[in-house]
Motif scaffolding. Sequence first.
Motif, mmCIF file in Angstrom:
data_model
loop_
_atom_site.group_PDB
_atom_site.id
_atom_site.type_symbol
_atom_site.label_atom_id
_atom_site.label_comp_id
_atom_site.label_asym_id
_atom_site.label_seq_id
_atom_site.Cartn_x
_atom_site.Cartn_y
_atom_site.Cartn_z
ATOM 1 N N VAL A 162 59.254 44.357 48.247
ATOM 2 C CA VAL A 162 58.278 44.262 49.241
ATOM 3 C C VAL A 162 57.528 42.834 48.949
ATOM 4 C CG1 VAL A 162 56.253 45.187 50.624
ATOM 5 C CG2 VAL A 162 58.373 46.811 50.248
ATOM 6 N N LEU A 163 57.530 41.914 49.709
ATOM 7 C CA LEU A 163 56.655 40.912 49.338
ATOM 8 C C LEU A 163 55.465 41.075 49.574
ATOM 9 C CD1 LEU A 163 59.253 38.019 50.477
ATOM 10 C CD2 LEU A 163 58.794 38.714 48.144
ATOM 11 N N LYS A 164 54.879 41.490 50.734
ATOM 12 C CA LYS A 164 53.504 41.413 51.050
ATOM 13 C C LYS A 164 53.083 43.061 51.208
ATOM 14 C CE LYS A 164 53.879 37.043 53.666
ATOM 15 N NZ LYS A 164 53.043 36.463 52.543
ATOM 16 N N SER A 165 53.614 43.624 52.160
ATOM 17 C CA SER A 165 53.314 45.195 52.397
ATOM 18 C C SER A 165 54.329 45.699 53.233
ATOM 19 C CB SER A 165 51.959 45.315 53.121
ATOM 20 O OG SER A 165 51.887 45.070 54.449
ATOM 21 N N GLU A 166 54.710 46.804 53.511
ATOM 22 C CA GLU A 166 56.085 47.272 54.409
ATOM 23 C C GLU A 166 55.431 46.808 55.820
ATOM 24 O OE1 GLU A 166 57.465 51.065 54.005
ATOM 25 O OE2 GLU A 166 57.875 50.903 52.043
ATOM 26 N N ARG A 167 54.122 46.838 56.345
ATOM 27 C CA ARG A 167 53.703 46.659 57.747
ATOM 28 C C ARG A 167 53.780 45.167 57.986
ATOM 29 N NH1 ARG A 167 49.585 44.325 60.411
ATOM 30 N NH2 ARG A 167 48.606 44.229 58.441
ATOM 31 N N TYR A 169 53.126 38.446 64.841
ATOM 32 C CA TYR A 169 54.105 39.070 64.355
ATOM 33 C C TYR A 169 55.154 39.851 65.088
ATOM 34 C CZ TYR A 169 51.146 38.644 59.973
ATOM 35 O OH TYR A 169 50.640 38.375 58.924
ATOM 36 N N ARG A 170 56.294 39.872 65.029
ATOM 37 C CA ARG A 170 57.455 40.302 65.993
ATOM 38 C C ARG A 170 58.260 41.166 65.226
ATOM 39 N NH1 ARG A 170 59.694 34.441 68.431
ATOM 40 N NH2 ARG A 170 57.405 33.459 68.749
ATOM 41 N N ASN A 171 57.812 42.408 65.412
ATOM 42 C CA ASN A 171 58.580 43.636 64.813
ATOM 43 C C ASN A 171 59.657 43.947 65.575
ATOM 44 O OD1 ASN A 171 59.449 45.819 63.397
ATOM 45 N ND2 ASN A 171 57.571 46.933 63.367
ATOM 46 N N LEU A 172 61.065 43.352 65.330
ATOM 47 C CA LEU A 172 62.010 43.574 66.268
ATOM 48 C C LEU A 172 62.482 44.892 66.053
ATOM 49 C CD1 LEU A 172 64.458 42.270 67.510
ATOM 50 C CD2 LEU A 172 65.613 42.458 65.362
ATOM 51 N N ASP A 232 57.649 43.595 57.851
ATOM 52 C CA ASP A 232 58.336 44.033 59.023
ATOM 53 C C ASP A 232 57.946 43.091 60.308
ATOM 54 O OD1 ASP A 232 59.405 46.273 57.847
ATOM 55 O OD2 ASP A 232 58.237 47.681 58.983
ATOM 56 N N GLY A 233 56.966 42.513 60.318
ATOM 57 C CA GLY A 233 56.306 41.524 61.167
ATOM 58 C C GLY A 233 56.843 40.094 60.937
ATOM 59 N N VAL A 234 56.647 39.726 59.708
ATOM 60 C CA VAL A 234 56.828 38.481 59.395
ATOM 61 C C VAL A 234 58.362 38.146 59.277
ATOM 62 C CG1 VAL A 234 56.565 36.914 57.448
ATOM 63 C CG2 VAL A 234 54.669 38.219 58.174
ATOM 64 N N ALA A 242 65.332 46.465 58.283
ATOM 65 C CA ALA A 242 66.676 46.993 58.170
ATOM 66 C C ALA A 242 66.921 46.580 56.584
ATOM 67 C CB ALA A 242 67.405 45.737 58.913
ATOM 68 N N TYR A 243 66.690 45.833 55.800
ATOM 69 C CA TYR A 243 66.817 45.739 54.459
ATOM 70 C C TYR A 243 66.274 47.017 53.661
ATOM 71 C CZ TYR A 243 66.359 44.710 49.399
ATOM 72 O OH TYR A 243 66.676 44.668 48.134
#
Length: 335
Positions: free
Chosen positions: A301-306, A96-99, A309-311, A317-318
Motif C-alpha cells: 500500500v503506497l498511501k493508505s487503502e482508502r 478520486y475515482r473509486n471504480l 483505491d481512489g488514486v 483489485a490488486y
Amino acid sequence: MKKLTKTTALILSALMLFGCTSNSATGSVGDTTPPVENSVTDSKNESSATDNSSATDNTSKESEENLVKNIEGYQTFSYDKDKYEITNEYIYSNTYRNLYSRYLPVEPNLDDLYKETIDVKSSELVALKCRVAGDSYVIIDGKCGETLIMKPFLSLIYTPVVIEEVVDSNNGKCLYNKGDILYIRESYRITEQYNDRSLNFVQKAEENLKAQFENKSGEFDSSHYSEIEKKYYDGQMEYYNTLRRGNGRYIQTTWNPVFLQKGQSYLIFADNDTTANEVEGNIYNSAYPIVFDLEQSKPSVLKSERKDDGVFTASYAYRYQWKILKEKYGEHFKS
C-alpha cells in the motif's frame, strides 16, 4: 455488484496515461539490434508446478539476449521505489475515482484474467514467476530514444524479465522455458528528460485543459465555468507544473500501484505467445496489467487503502487478487 468486464477494461485503457495506447505492434526497418548485455545473472534452480517448467532450460542463453543499459541511441529506465514518487492527476484535483464501488474485480484465475487482458495474441494466459532482468525500454511514438522499435508508433514502457518458473499453464502447453526473456508492458510514464519528446504527454494534456477552460485572453473563463470547475482547473495546472519541475522524480500513472523493480521476482500472467518483434527481435508481451509481488508478506500500500483505491484504478483489485494468489501460489515465492 457487477464484475469488471473486458469492455470496462478497454475503457480504462483509454483513460490510462493521458491516452496511452496498447502494445500490439510490429514493424520492419533496417537492423537496429542493440549490443549484447551480459549483466544478467543465472536464474534460480527451482522446481516447477507443471511439466512445462521442466522443459528446456534457456538460462545459459540469457547473455545472448538484446538487453540494453543506457547505450547511445536508446532511452532506458530502471524503477526504484526509494528513488521515484508515484503520482497522478487525481491527487491534485481531489476527484478520486473509486471504480470498484461499482465493479468487483474478477477472480484471479487464468480463464477470467484472460478475458480482462487487452491485445492477447494467443488464446490463453500462463502464470509465470519472473525476475526483472534489466533496464526498461522507454518507447515514445514508436522510438526508444532515437531508435525505432515498433510500428504503429506507440508510447509504452517495456521491462525485460527472465522466466524462473512456469507456475501454472491450466494443464495446457506453455511455449516458454526457464531462462526465456520477455518484455512486459507497464502502465506508467516517466518524467526524466531524454529529448524534446520526453514530456510531450504533459504539454498535450495542458493544451487540452486550456482549450476547454480558458477564454481568448488565456485566462480561466469564469463566465462559463463554476467555482468547482475552477478548482479542478487550478489543481490540474499545479499537477502539470509539478511534473515539469520534478527533475525526473515523478512517475505518472492512474492504473497499477506496483511496478517491476530489479532484484525482485513477480507473478506475471503472460500471453502464451512467443512472436518476436520484427524490428529488433524481442518478445513484447501483452500480459495482464497487474503484476503481483508475492515475495512480500502482505500486499503493498503506497498511501493508505482508502487513498490508494481512489488514486490508482487497480489498487483494490490488486489487494483482492493478491490475497487469493498468495494462498494459491505463495510456496513458489518463498525466499
